[in-house]
Design a protein around this motif. Structure first.
Motif, PDB file in Angstrom:
ATOM      1  N   SER A  15       0.829  -1.212   0.000  1.00 26.53           N
ATOM      2  CA  SER A  15       0.000   0.000   0.000  1.00 26.53           C
ATOM      3  C   SER A  15       0.864   1.264   0.000  1.00 26.53           C
ATOM      4  CB  SER A  15      -0.945   0.000   1.196  1.00 26.53           C
ATOM      5  OG  SER A  15      -0.216  -0.087   2.410  1.00 26.53           O
ATOM      6  N   LEU A  16       1.960   1.248   0.760  1.00 22.62           N
ATOM      7  CA  LEU A  16       2.838   2.416   0.786  1.00 22.62           C
ATOM      8  C   LEU A  16       3.545   2.581  -0.565  1.00 22.62           C
ATOM      9  CD1 LEU A  16       4.967   3.561   3.769  1.00 22.62           C
ATOM     10  CD2 LEU A  16       5.793   3.870   1.448  1.00 22.62           C
ATOM     11  N   ARG A  18       2.360   1.641  -3.456  1.00 20.30           N
ATOM     12  CA  ARG A  18       1.347   2.132  -4.406  1.00 20.30           C
ATOM     13  C   ARG A  18       1.158   3.639  -4.247  1.00 20.30           C
ATOM     14  NH1 ARG A  18      -1.928  -0.514  -7.571  1.00 20.30           N
ATOM     15  NH2 ARG A  18      -1.582  -2.492  -6.523  1.00 20.30           N
ATOM     16  N   ASP A  19       1.109   4.118  -3.003  1.00 20.03           N
ATOM     17  CA  ASP A  19       0.991   5.560  -2.758  1.00 20.03           C
ATOM     18  C   ASP A  19       2.184   6.315  -3.347  1.00 20.03           C
ATOM     19  OD1 ASP A  19      -1.359   5.078  -1.409  1.00 20.03           O
ATOM     20  OD2 ASP A  19      -0.491   5.338   0.595  1.00 20.03           O
ATOM     21  N   ALA A  20       3.371   5.757  -3.167  1.00 26.25           N
ATOM     22  CA  ALA A  20       4.586   6.399  -3.692  1.00 26.25           C
ATOM     23  C   ALA A  20       4.589   6.392  -5.222  1.00 26.25           C
ATOM     24  CB  ALA A  20       5.833   5.706  -3.147  1.00 26.25           C
ATOM     25  N   ALA A  22       2.066   6.700  -7.092  1.00 28.19           N
ATOM     26  CA  ALA A  22       1.147   7.745  -7.537  1.00 28.19           C
ATOM     27  C   ALA A  22       1.844   9.097  -7.648  1.00 28.19           C
ATOM     28  CB  ALA A  22      -0.040   7.834  -6.589  1.00 28.19           C
ATOM     29  N   ALA A  23       2.916   9.284  -6.895  1.00 31.17           N
ATOM     30  CA  ALA A  23       3.666  10.545  -6.920  1.00 31.17           C
ATOM     31  C   ALA A  23       4.972  10.407  -7.699  1.00 31.17           C
ATOM     32  CB  ALA A  23       3.965  10.991  -5.486  1.00 31.17           C
ATOM     33  N   SER A  24       5.117   9.307  -8.433  1.00 32.80           N
ATOM     34  CA  SER A  24       6.366   9.027  -9.164  1.00 32.80           C
ATOM     35  C   SER A  24       6.155   9.223 -10.662  1.00 32.80           C
ATOM     36  CB  SER A  24       6.803   7.579  -8.899  1.00 32.80           C
ATOM     37  OG  SER A  24       6.080   6.681  -9.749  1.00 32.80           O
ATOM     38  N   GLU A  28       0.646   4.811 -14.561  1.00 31.66           N
ATOM     39  CA  GLU A  28      -0.237   3.934 -13.796  1.00 31.66           C
ATOM     40  C   GLU A  28      -0.367   2.544 -14.419  1.00 31.66           C
ATOM     41  OE1 GLU A  28      -4.551   4.112 -11.521  1.00 31.66           O
ATOM     42  OE2 GLU A  28      -3.942   5.769 -12.809  1.00 31.66           O
ATOM     43  N   TRP A  31       2.160   0.262 -12.774  1.00 35.30           N
ATOM     44  CA  TRP A  31       2.277   0.156 -11.314  1.00 35.30           C
ATOM     45  C   TRP A  31       2.238  -1.288 -10.828  1.00 35.30           C
ATOM     46  CZ3 TRP A  31      -1.409   4.470  -9.102  1.00 35.30           C
ATOM     47  CH2 TRP A  31      -0.907   5.742  -9.480  1.00 35.30           C
TER      48      TRP A  31
END
Length: 109
Positions: A15-16, A18-20, A22-24, A28, A31
């Motif tokens: 989950s962390l 995936r969050d990172a 999103a800002a990379s 998508e 991912w």
């Protein structure tokens, strides 16, 4: 006194990551593959599903979640903190732009 920022987590869950992502710079559409590669390259293999952001492989030459080879990519080691999630993703993207999926044996597994 002033509070120090929290120390970066060494062991992270999907989950962390995936969050990172999103800002990379990773698109998508990739991912899921990047997560699978990170699990393959730096997963703990203990059933927790966690990944080690400070993983070292290839006799110490491969660093981080995506195991970027610092002997091949010394400028990326200098530019990014490969043991951070953000740094590993940015460096991995630059490797991908040059080598594509061939950079990781885990890509097609």
């Amino acid at each position: 006194g002033h509070l120090l920022p929290p120390a970066p987590q060494r062991y992270i869950a999907t989950s962390l990551l995936r969050d990172a992502l999103a800002a990379s710079p990773w698109p998508e559409a990739l991912w899921g593959t990047v997560i699978r590669v990170a699990e393959c390259e730096s997963g703990l293999r203990d059933g927790t599903g966690l990944m080690d952001t400070q993983a070292r492989g290839d006799d110490g030459r491969a660093h981080g979640l995506l195991q970027v080879r610092v002997d091949v990519w010394p400028h990326l080691e200098a530019r990014y903190a490969l043991s951070s999630v953000v740094g590993a993703l940015k460096a991995g993207w630059e490797v991908y732009l040059v080598q594509g999926a061939a950079a990781w044996s885990c890509w097609d597994e």
